[in-house]
Design an enzyme around this catalytic site. Structure first.
Site, short mmCIF file in Angstrom:
data_model
loop_
_atom_site.label_atom_id
_atom_site.label_comp_id
_atom_site.label_asym_id
_atom_site.label_seq_id
_atom_site.Cartn_x
_atom_site.Cartn_y
_atom_site.Cartn_z
N ASN A 24 102.49 -8.50 87.34
CA ASN A 24 102.80 -7.56 88.42
C ASN A 24 102.34 -8.05 89.79
OD1 ASN A 24 104.05 -5.78 86.68
ND2 ASN A 24 102.23 -4.53 86.35
N CYS A 116 125.97 1.43 88.75
CA CYS A 116 126.63 2.57 89.40
C CYS A 116 126.19 3.91 88.84
CB CYS A 116 128.15 2.44 89.25
SG CYS A 116 128.83 0.98 90.07
#
Length: 251
Positions: A24, A116
């Site tokens: 991270n 989408c």
């Protein structure tokens, strides 16, 4: 493929082990290389699926990357400012190229991690923060299209909720913005501190990283730097717990 692990317990665990670099921390550090006008030398980069995906995305963007074990060198300019769905879908952290590309090149097109899909967008704060820095942002056909013809401009950004990724994107973008940016209610994780230290090594002017208020004075250019990725605290903690549970002695 390994189907199971068989562990015969009852033994003390002892010895020394090297802790891997923190994934991270490595992901935003890799993305920050897109802003470097020289070469960013990153060491202790863990070889994981996510870091490899980020490297693939950056190679798609056209920057030059060389690898030696856990050393990653990033240089050159992006040849395209389009991060397509085929690349971004592999990993949500790909959104971290948004701020660096927008700040350095003034334009970027990044796929939404969910394509989408309609509904709550997991990157709302990233988009909002770029708008606060003066970017014009459009959402169309599953893509974030952002531009800032005359560059980004520093601003006071007060996050309604704490977000590590949005803090990182905003920090990177603000480094090349005109004037001062204040990030209020910023994330305070060790990865934020590591990113700030690396950006400062490249020539950024960041203070307060690691607190809830980060102040960034924009600069014109970021240049050569070397940076050691911090160790993964979860991996280190796992071995610490293993030593305690087995009454062992681990360095």
């Amino acid at each position: 493929m390994m189907d199971k692990l068989i562990i015969d317990g009852g033994q003390k665990l002892s010895g020394s082990i090297n802790i891997s670099g923190a994934k991270n921390a490595a992901l935003p550090l890799l993305a920050s290389g897109l802003m470097c006008s020289g070469t960013l030398y990153l060491s202790n980069v863990p070889e994981l699926a996510d870091t490899l995906s980020m490297i693939e995305l950056m190679e798609h963007l056209g920057v030059q990357i060389t690898r030696t074990d856990t050393q990653i060198n990033i240089s050159g300019e992006a040849k395209t400012l389009d991060a397509p769905y085929e690349q971004v879908r592999k990993m949500r952290a790909s959104i971290l190229v948004l701020g660096p590309l927008l700040a350095r090149y003034g334009s970027v097109k990044v796929s939404l991690p969910g394509g989408c899909a309609i509904g709550t967008r997991p990157v709302d704060l990233h988009i909002w923060a770029m708008q606060q820095l003066g970017a014009i942002v459009e959402l169309a056909d599953g893509y974030i299209k952002a531009r800032c013809k005359n560059g980004l401009v520093g601003n006071k950004i007060v996050f309604p909720v704490v977000s590590v990724g949005a803090t990182e994107n905003t920090m990177m973008a603000a480094c090349l913005a005109k004037g001062r940016t204040q990030i209020i209610n910023a994330a305070r994780e060790p990865e934020i501190i590591d990113l700030g230290n690396c950006l400062n090594a490249m020539g950024a002017k960041i203070t307060g990283h690691g607190t809830d208020t980060i102040i960034i004075d924009g600069v014109d250019i970021l240049s050569d730097a070397s940076h050691l990725v911090i160790a993964d605290r979860i991996e280190a903690g796992t071995f610490a717990i293993a030593a305690a549970l087995t009454q062992g002695d681990i360095t």
